[in-house]
Scaffold this motif. Structure first.
Motif, mmCIF file in Angstrom:
data_model
loop_
_atom_site.group_PDB
_atom_site.id
_atom_site.type_symbol
_atom_site.label_atom_id
_atom_site.label_comp_id
_atom_site.label_asym_id
_atom_site.label_seq_id
_atom_site.Cartn_x
_atom_site.Cartn_y
_atom_site.Cartn_z
ATOM 1 N N ALA A 166 0.837 -1.202 0.000
ATOM 2 C CA ALA A 166 0.000 0.000 0.000
ATOM 3 C C ALA A 166 0.871 1.251 0.000
ATOM 4 N N LEU A 167 1.956 1.216 0.739
ATOM 5 C CA LEU A 167 2.883 2.340 0.780
ATOM 6 C C LEU A 167 3.518 2.567 -0.589
ATOM 7 N N GLU A 216 2.306 1.643 -3.501
ATOM 8 C CA GLU A 216 1.259 2.086 -4.419
ATOM 9 C C GLU A 216 0.967 3.574 -4.229
ATOM 10 N N ALA A 217 0.932 4.031 -2.999
ATOM 11 C CA ALA A 217 0.707 5.455 -2.716
ATOM 12 C C ALA A 217 1.847 6.290 -3.282
ATOM 13 N N PHE A 218 3.073 5.805 -3.148
ATOM 14 C CA PHE A 218 4.228 6.506 -3.709
ATOM 15 C C PHE A 218 4.102 6.610 -5.217
ATOM 16 N N GLU A 219 3.762 5.519 -5.877
ATOM 17 C CA GLU A 219 3.610 5.519 -7.337
ATOM 18 C C GLU A 219 2.531 6.490 -7.788
ATOM 19 N N ASP A 220 1.436 6.569 -7.045
ATOM 20 C CA ASP A 220 0.339 7.463 -7.398
ATOM 21 C C ASP A 220 0.729 8.928 -7.252
ATOM 22 N N ASP A 221 1.536 9.232 -6.238
ATOM 23 C CA ASP A 221 1.883 10.623 -5.943
ATOM 24 C C ASP A 221 3.121 11.119 -6.683
ATOM 25 N N ASN A 264 0.284 16.148 -3.757
ATOM 26 C CA ASN A 264 -0.154 16.078 -2.359
ATOM 27 C C ASN A 264 -1.446 15.293 -2.274
ATOM 28 N N SER A 265 -1.500 14.369 -1.342
ATOM 29 C CA SER A 265 -2.689 13.513 -1.182
ATOM 30 C C SER A 265 -3.786 14.229 -0.456
#
Length: 67
Positions: free
Chosen positions: A4-5, A7-12, A66-67
């Motif tokens: 999950a971490l 994936e969040a990095f890839e998205d941001d 930024n998320s």
């Protein structure tokens, strides 16, 4: 959860740029079909300032949304 971490990095993660203004230029190039005439008058510096006031972060050449 490491997945999950990651994936969040890839998205941001938006990429590596020489400056905030270079990132703003890329956004305009990728998202808008402006004529060369309009591009010559576009204020990339101001656009970059607006982008990085809240939507994006620039750190050591790396741009993140930024998320």
């Amino acid at each position: 959860d490491i997945d999950a971490l990651f994936e969040a990095f890839e998205d941001d993660y938006q990429g590596h740029y020489d400056s905030e203004e270079d990132f703003a230029y890329q956004i305009i190039k990728d998202c808008y079909d402006l004529s060369d005439f309009v591009k010559s008058y576009f204020d990339y510096e101001s656009f970059a300032r607006d982008l990085f006031m809240g939507d994006y972060t620039y750190e050591s050449g790396y741009v993140f949304r930024n998320s």
